[in-house]
Design a protein around this motif. Structure first.
Motif, PDB file in Angstrom:
ATOM      1  N   ALA A   1      -9.458   0.030 -11.645  1.00 32.87           N
ATOM      2  CA  ALA A   1      -7.945   0.094 -11.656  1.00 32.87           C
ATOM      3  C   ALA A   1      -7.793   1.366 -10.836  1.00 32.87           C
ATOM      4  N   GLY A   2      -8.008   2.448 -10.941  1.00 35.04           N
ATOM      5  CA  GLY A   2      -7.896   3.737 -10.253  1.00 35.04           C
ATOM      6  C   GLY A   2      -7.848   3.310  -8.547  1.00 35.04           C
ATOM      7  N   GLY A   3      -9.006   2.976  -8.265  1.00 37.51           N
ATOM      8  CA  GLY A   3      -9.413   2.570  -6.949  1.00 37.51           C
ATOM      9  C   GLY A   3      -8.256   1.626  -6.493  1.00 37.51           C
ATOM     10  N   LEU A   4      -7.900   0.470  -7.087  1.00 37.72           N
ATOM     11  CA  LEU A   4      -6.973  -0.275  -6.548  1.00 37.72           C
ATOM     12  C   LEU A   4      -5.476   0.092  -6.428  1.00 37.72           C
ATOM     13  N   LEU A   5      -5.220   0.842  -7.469  1.00 41.70           N
ATOM     14  CA  LEU A   5      -3.870   1.664  -7.277  1.00 41.70           C
ATOM     15  C   LEU A   5      -3.906   2.659  -6.379  1.00 41.70           C
ATOM     16  N   GLY A   6      -4.830   3.471  -6.160  1.00 40.88           N
ATOM     17  CA  GLY A   6      -5.132   4.507  -4.874  1.00 40.88           C
ATOM     18  C   GLY A   6      -5.080   3.846  -3.343  1.00 40.88           C
ATOM     19  N   ASN A   7      -5.748   2.397  -3.678  1.00 44.84           N
ATOM     20  CA  ASN A   7      -5.715   1.819  -2.161  1.00 44.84           C
ATOM     21  C   ASN A   7      -4.236   1.387  -1.484  1.00 44.84           C
ATOM     22  N   GLN A   8      -3.230   1.299  -2.613  1.00 47.43           N
ATOM     23  CA  GLN A   8      -1.818   1.023  -2.304  1.00 47.43           C
ATOM     24  C   GLN A   8      -1.152   2.049  -1.857  1.00 47.43           C
ATOM     25  N   VAL A   9      -1.775   3.279  -1.752  1.00 46.77           N
ATOM     26  CA  VAL A   9      -1.009   4.423  -1.138  1.00 46.77           C
ATOM     27  C   VAL A   9      -1.746   4.962   0.035  1.00 46.77           C
ATOM     28  N   GLY A  10      -0.508   5.331   1.079  1.00 44.90           N
ATOM     29  CA  GLY A  10      -1.151   5.912   2.427  1.00 44.90           C
ATOM     30  C   GLY A  10      -1.552   4.937   3.281  1.00 44.90           C
ATOM     31  N   GLY A  11      -2.011   5.616   4.559  1.00 49.97           N
ATOM     32  CA  GLY A  11      -2.444   4.694   5.551  1.00 49.97           C
ATOM     33  C   GLY A  11      -3.480   5.459   6.341  1.00 49.97           C
ATOM     34  N   GLY A  12      -4.430   4.658   7.127  1.00 48.18           N
ATOM     35  CA  GLY A  12      -5.450   5.283   7.700  1.00 48.18           C
ATOM     36  C   GLY A  12      -6.412   6.135   6.948  1.00 48.18           C
ATOM     37  N   SER A  13      -6.831   7.286   7.261  1.00 51.67           N
ATOM     38  CA  SER A  13      -7.997   7.997   6.325  1.00 51.67           C
ATOM     39  C   SER A  13      -7.356   8.456   5.216  1.00 51.67           C
ATOM     40  N   GLY A  14      -5.933   8.650   5.119  1.00 50.49           N
ATOM     41  CA  GLY A  14      -5.322   9.026   3.958  1.00 50.49           C
ATOM     42  C   GLY A  14      -5.608   7.916   2.610  1.00 50.49           C
ATOM     43  N   LYS A  15      -5.556   6.778   2.988  1.00 52.38           N
ATOM     44  CA  LYS A  15      -5.805   5.327   2.316  1.00 52.38           C
ATOM     45  C   LYS A  15      -6.969   5.419   1.741  1.00 52.38           C
ATOM     46  N   LYS A  16      -8.042   5.909   2.363  1.00 51.45           N
ATOM     47  CA  LYS A  16      -9.503   6.136   1.866  1.00 51.45           C
ATOM     48  C   LYS A  16      -9.665   7.309   0.945  1.00 51.45           C
ATOM     49  N   ILE A  17      -8.714   8.515   1.239  1.00 51.02           N
ATOM     50  CA  ILE A  17      -8.914   9.648   0.242  1.00 51.02           C
ATOM     51  C   ILE A  17      -8.158   9.191  -1.013  1.00 51.02           C
ATOM     52  N   ALA A  18      -7.017   8.407  -0.836  1.00 52.13           N
ATOM     53  CA  ALA A  18      -6.306   8.108  -2.051  1.00 52.13           C
ATOM     54  C   ALA A  18      -7.197   6.967  -2.870  1.00 52.13           C
ATOM     55  N   THR A  19      -7.669   6.287  -2.314  1.00 55.18           N
ATOM     56  CA  THR A  19      -8.618   5.053  -3.095  1.00 55.18           C
ATOM     57  C   THR A  19      -9.521   5.740  -3.954  1.00 55.18           C
ATOM     58  N   ALA A  20     -10.192   6.965  -3.224  1.00 54.45           N
ATOM     59  CA  ALA A  20     -11.389   7.745  -3.905  1.00 54.45           C
ATOM     60  C   ALA A  20     -10.864   8.355  -4.973  1.00 54.45           C
ATOM     61  N   ALA A  21      -9.706   9.005  -4.585  1.00 53.58           N
ATOM     62  CA  ALA A  21      -9.010   9.973  -5.803  1.00 53.58           C
ATOM     63  C   ALA A  21      -8.767   9.052  -6.935  1.00 53.58           C
ATOM     64  N   GLY A  22      -8.188   7.974  -6.572  1.00 56.84           N
ATOM     65  CA  GLY A  22      -7.841   6.852  -7.468  1.00 56.84           C
ATOM     66  C   GLY A  22      -8.975   6.524  -8.559  1.00 56.84           C
ATOM     67  N   ALA A  23      -9.929   6.054  -7.859  1.00 56.38           N
ATOM     68  CA  ALA A  23     -11.299   5.685  -8.505  1.00 56.38           C
ATOM     69  C   ALA A  23     -11.847   6.853  -9.586  1.00 56.38           C
ATOM     70  N   VAL A  24     -11.754   8.114  -9.013  1.00 59.68           N
ATOM     71  CA  VAL A  24     -12.200   9.147  -9.788  1.00 59.68           C
ATOM     72  C   VAL A  24     -11.286   9.314 -10.980  1.00 59.68           C
ATOM     73  N   GLY A  25     -10.032   9.354 -10.593  1.00 60.05           N
ATOM     74  CA  GLY A  25      -8.977   9.719 -11.888  1.00 60.05           C
ATOM     75  C   GLY A  25      -8.887   8.609 -12.637  1.00 60.05           C
ATOM     76  N   GLY A  26      -9.175   7.414 -12.143  1.00 58.04           N
ATOM     77  CA  GLY A  26      -9.019   6.163 -13.198  1.00 58.04           C
ATOM     78  C   GLY A  26     -10.430   6.165 -14.122  1.00 58.04           C
ATOM     79  N   ALA A  27     -11.566   6.494 -13.446  1.00 54.80           N
ATOM     80  CA  ALA A  27     -12.819   6.527 -14.146  1.00 54.80           C
ATOM     81  C   ALA A  27     -12.629   7.605 -15.324  1.00 54.80           C
TER      82      ALA A  27
END
Length: 122
Positions: free
Chosen positions: A72-98
């Protein structure tokens, strides 16, 4: 020789009274014996007690909460940012969601249930 008419009922009443008296004495002996035997054997006193017990834990390592929260956190993080920021937001969302999913499952597993138990004193 003739017997009087009052003699026969008196004889019957006397015999009946004698029979009742002897039965009463026998009954009294039985009841006192029963009373003695019931006091010599102790019956345990039983009662119901409400006890709080922890609920059964099915997922001891909280894997389900961690995985679902991470997805759930990875899916929400993927909605934020663009380019390499999107990858960082997805990873951060996945860790925070976990982390959040694990904590939520931990709180759910700490719940208790009230159970009624029967206890007896010896």
């Amino acid at each position: 020789m003739r017997r009087s008419r009052t003699f026969v009922p008196a004889l019957i009443l006397g015999a009946l009274g004698l029979a009742l008296t002897s039965n009463a004495a026998a009954w009294q002996t039985k009841s006192s014996t029963a009373a003695k035997s019931s006091t010599s054997t102790k019956r345990p006193r039983c009662y119901d007690v409400e006890v709080e017990k922890p609920k059964e834990v099915k997922d001891e390592h909280k894997i389900t909460g961690t995985v679902v929260g991470g997805l759930a956190g990875g899916l929400l993080g993927n909605q934020v940012g663009g380019g390499s920021g999107k990858k960082i937001a997805t990873a951060a969302g996945a860790v925070g969601g976990a982390f959040a999913g694990r904590k939520i499952q931990d709180n759910q597993q700490k719940k208790t249930e009230t159970v009624v138990e029967r206890r007896c004193d010896p």
